[in-house]
Design a protein around this motif. Structure first.
Motif, PDB file in Angstrom:
ATOM      1  N   PRO A 194       0.821  -1.218   0.000  1.00  0.00           N
ATOM      2  CA  PRO A 194       0.000   0.000   0.000  1.00  0.00           C
ATOM      3  C   PRO A 194       0.851   1.262   0.000  1.00  0.00           C
ATOM      4  O   PRO A 194       1.979   1.262   0.502  1.00  0.00           O
ATOM      5  CB  PRO A 194      -0.795  -0.126   1.294  1.00  0.00           C
ATOM      6  CG  PRO A 194      -0.027  -1.071   2.152  1.00  0.00           C
ATOM      7  CD  PRO A 194       0.654  -2.015   1.232  1.00  0.00           C
ATOM      8  N   SER A 196       0.583   3.696   1.786  1.00  0.00           N
ATOM      9  CA  SER A 196       0.782   4.164   3.157  1.00  0.00           C
ATOM     10  C   SER A 196       1.923   3.456   3.891  1.00  0.00           C
ATOM     11  O   SER A 196       2.227   3.792   5.043  1.00  0.00           O
ATOM     12  CB  SER A 196      -0.508   3.978   3.955  1.00  0.00           C
ATOM     13  OG  SER A 196      -0.890   2.604   3.973  1.00  0.00           O
ATOM     14  N   THR A 197       2.578   2.495   3.235  1.00  0.00           N
ATOM     15  CA  THR A 197       3.688   1.774   3.872  1.00  0.00           C
ATOM     16  C   THR A 197       4.779   2.753   4.292  1.00  0.00           C
ATOM     17  O   THR A 197       5.263   3.532   3.474  1.00  0.00           O
ATOM     18  CB  THR A 197       4.286   0.733   2.911  1.00  0.00           C
ATOM     19  OG1 THR A 197       3.256  -0.154   2.464  1.00  0.00           O
ATOM     20  CG2 THR A 197       5.392  -0.062   3.592  1.00  0.00           C
ATOM     21  N   PRO A 198       5.197   2.744   5.554  1.00  0.00           N
ATOM     22  CA  PRO A 198       6.236   3.680   6.006  1.00  0.00           C
ATOM     23  C   PRO A 198       7.565   3.456   5.288  1.00  0.00           C
ATOM     24  O   PRO A 198       7.916   2.323   4.932  1.00  0.00           O
ATOM     25  CB  PRO A 198       6.368   3.371   7.496  1.00  0.00           C
ATOM     26  CG  PRO A 198       5.100   2.683   7.869  1.00  0.00           C
ATOM     27  CD  PRO A 198       4.688   1.908   6.651  1.00  0.00           C
ATOM     28  N   THR A 215       8.940   9.111   5.400  1.00  0.00           N
ATOM     29  CA  THR A 215       7.852   9.358   4.460  1.00  0.00           C
ATOM     30  C   THR A 215       7.016   8.090   4.324  1.00  0.00           C
ATOM     31  O   THR A 215       7.006   7.250   5.224  1.00  0.00           O
ATOM     32  CB  THR A 215       8.422   9.830   3.099  1.00  0.00           C
ATOM     33  OG1 THR A 215       7.358  10.154   2.220  1.00  0.00           O
ATOM     34  CG2 THR A 215       9.323   8.803   2.456  1.00  0.00           C
ATOM     35  N   THR A 216       6.307   7.958   3.239  1.00  0.00           N
ATOM     36  CA  THR A 216       5.567   6.745   2.914  1.00  0.00           C
ATOM     37  C   THR A 216       5.988   6.276   1.522  1.00  0.00           C
ATOM     38  O   THR A 216       6.579   7.044   0.751  1.00  0.00           O
ATOM     39  CB  THR A 216       4.048   6.995   2.912  1.00  0.00           C
ATOM     40  OG1 THR A 216       3.744   7.978   1.908  1.00  0.00           O
ATOM     41  CG2 THR A 216       3.572   7.477   4.275  1.00  0.00           C
ATOM     42  N   ASP A 219       4.911   8.512  -1.296  1.00  0.00           N
ATOM     43  CA  ASP A 219       5.572   9.810  -1.423  1.00  0.00           C
ATOM     44  C   ASP A 219       7.094   9.675  -1.494  1.00  0.00           C
ATOM     45  O   ASP A 219       7.818  10.668  -1.343  1.00  0.00           O
ATOM     46  CB  ASP A 219       5.217  10.705  -0.229  1.00  0.00           C
ATOM     47  CG  ASP A 219       3.784  11.215  -0.300  1.00  0.00           C
ATOM     48  OD1 ASP A 219       3.291  11.398  -1.429  1.00  0.00           O
ATOM     49  OD2 ASP A 219       3.172  11.417   0.769  1.00  0.00           O
ATOM     50  N   ASP A 239       6.931  -1.651   7.957  1.00  0.00           N
ATOM     51  CA  ASP A 239       6.285  -1.187   9.184  1.00  0.00           C
ATOM     52  C   ASP A 239       7.273  -0.860  10.300  1.00  0.00           C
ATOM     53  O   ASP A 239       6.944  -0.092  11.205  1.00  0.00           O
ATOM     54  CB  ASP A 239       5.280  -2.226   9.677  1.00  0.00           C
ATOM     55  CG  ASP A 239       3.997  -2.225   8.861  1.00  0.00           C
ATOM     56  OD1 ASP A 239       3.770  -1.253   8.113  1.00  0.00           O
ATOM     57  OD2 ASP A 239       3.222  -3.199   8.959  1.00  0.00           O
ATOM     58  N   ARG A 242       7.952   2.734  11.469  1.00  0.00           N
ATOM     59  CA  ARG A 242       7.109   3.424  12.455  1.00  0.00           C
ATOM     60  C   ARG A 242       7.875   3.676  13.744  1.00  0.00           C
ATOM     61  O   ARG A 242       7.571   4.605  14.494  1.00  0.00           O
ATOM     62  CB  ARG A 242       5.863   2.593  12.755  1.00  0.00           C
ATOM     63  CG  ARG A 242       4.963   2.339  11.563  1.00  0.00           C
ATOM     64  CD  ARG A 242       3.696   1.600  11.966  1.00  0.00           C
ATOM     65  NE  ARG A 242       2.993   1.074  10.798  1.00  0.00           N
ATOM     66  CZ  ARG A 242       2.201   1.800  10.012  1.00  0.00           C
ATOM     67  NH1 ARG A 242       2.005   3.065  10.291  1.00  0.00           N
ATOM     68  NH2 ARG A 242       1.604   1.241   8.972  1.00  0.00           N
TER      69      ARG A 242
END
Length: 256
Positions: A194, A196-198, A215-216, A219, A239, A242
């Motif tokens: 995804p 949104s994955t860090p 970031t993600t 981005d 993850d 995080r």
């Protein structure tokens, strides 16, 4: 087979901080009569060599004029045959994207016994400097080290498959030499991971000038461009990143 009377040791100089050298690496550097030094090895580490040591810089960096690999191997073999105590000083670890395997194969084919001394690789040192792990029982069951720069003429990495495997097996991705290809890598990884994955990009890991941006995956390329991050950098995706924020690091801001 050669009648070489010298010795050859491949030494991992680590990510840059001289205090991260192993004792075995330090002893090898101090005993060398010839040092063949990679571009990313700091002057502070080279300074451990004896005053009489001959230092030969054989830098290789993507996008820059580099010493041909075949020529480096020829110089190393010649020095061993001349009876020198040769140390090939390589950034990070010789066997993690350092072409150490190629050099060992070449020298052994010529009858030269080669010793290899490990060094801390930048992918580990960088994320550790941010107080985050590469593996964590709750977030990552393993880690994959990858290069973002394939050998010319070879098939490129199947990032689609890598992304799916990382997602299904809960793996951290550590990507070396990937800054220039970040846009393509990001797009391909998003077929399995995804947006949104860090992610974090770490430049000059362990050195005083270390910089990073959290970031993600979605981005990733935009963050690299916006913050002006460049090689040498590693990208860590998963993850576990995080943990950088959990330790008080502000996300989406460049830290100096």
């Amino acid at each position: 087979m050669t009648n070489a009377s010298g010795t050859c040791t491949l030494v991992g100089a680590g990510p840059g901080d001289p205090e991260l050298l192993t004792l075995k690496a330090l002893k090898a550097i101090q005993s060398a009569t010839v040092l063949f030094v990679d571009d990313l090895v700091s002057d502070a580490i080279v300074a451990y060599a004896a005053p009489t040591t001959r230092v030969v810089y054989v830098g290789k960096r993507g996008g820059c004029k580099s010493t041909p690999q075949a020529f480096i191997e020829k110089l190393m073999l010649q020095a061993v045959q001349e009876g020198e105590h040769v140390v090939r000083l390589k950034g990070g670890d010789p066997f993690i994207f350092g072409r150490g395997g190629e050099e060992v194969e070449h020298l052994r084919a010529a009858g030269v016994k080669v010793q290899v001394i490990n060094g801390i690789t930048a992918g580990l040192a960088g994320i550790t400097a941010l107080d985050a792990p590469l593996t964590h029982r709750d977030h990552a069951h393993g880690v994959i080290f990858l290069t973002g720069h394939s050998k010319p003429g070879r098939d490129s990495t199947d990032w689609h498959q890598i992304a799916q495997t990382a997602r299904d097996a809960k793996l951290t991705l550590v990507i070396y030499m990937g800054v220039s290809g970040a846009e393509r890598i990001q797009a391909d990884l998003m077929h399995g991971l995804p947006a949104s994955t860090p992610a974090v990009i770490i430049q000059n890991a362990s050195l005083p000038q270390q910089r990073h941006a959290v970031t993600t995956l979605g981005d990733l390329h935009a963050t690299i461009a916006r913050e002006g991050l460049a090689s040498p950098s590693v990208m860590v995706i998963g993850d576990v990143v995080r943990g950088v924020a959990a330790m008080g690091q502000e996300p989406l801001r460049l830290q100096a």
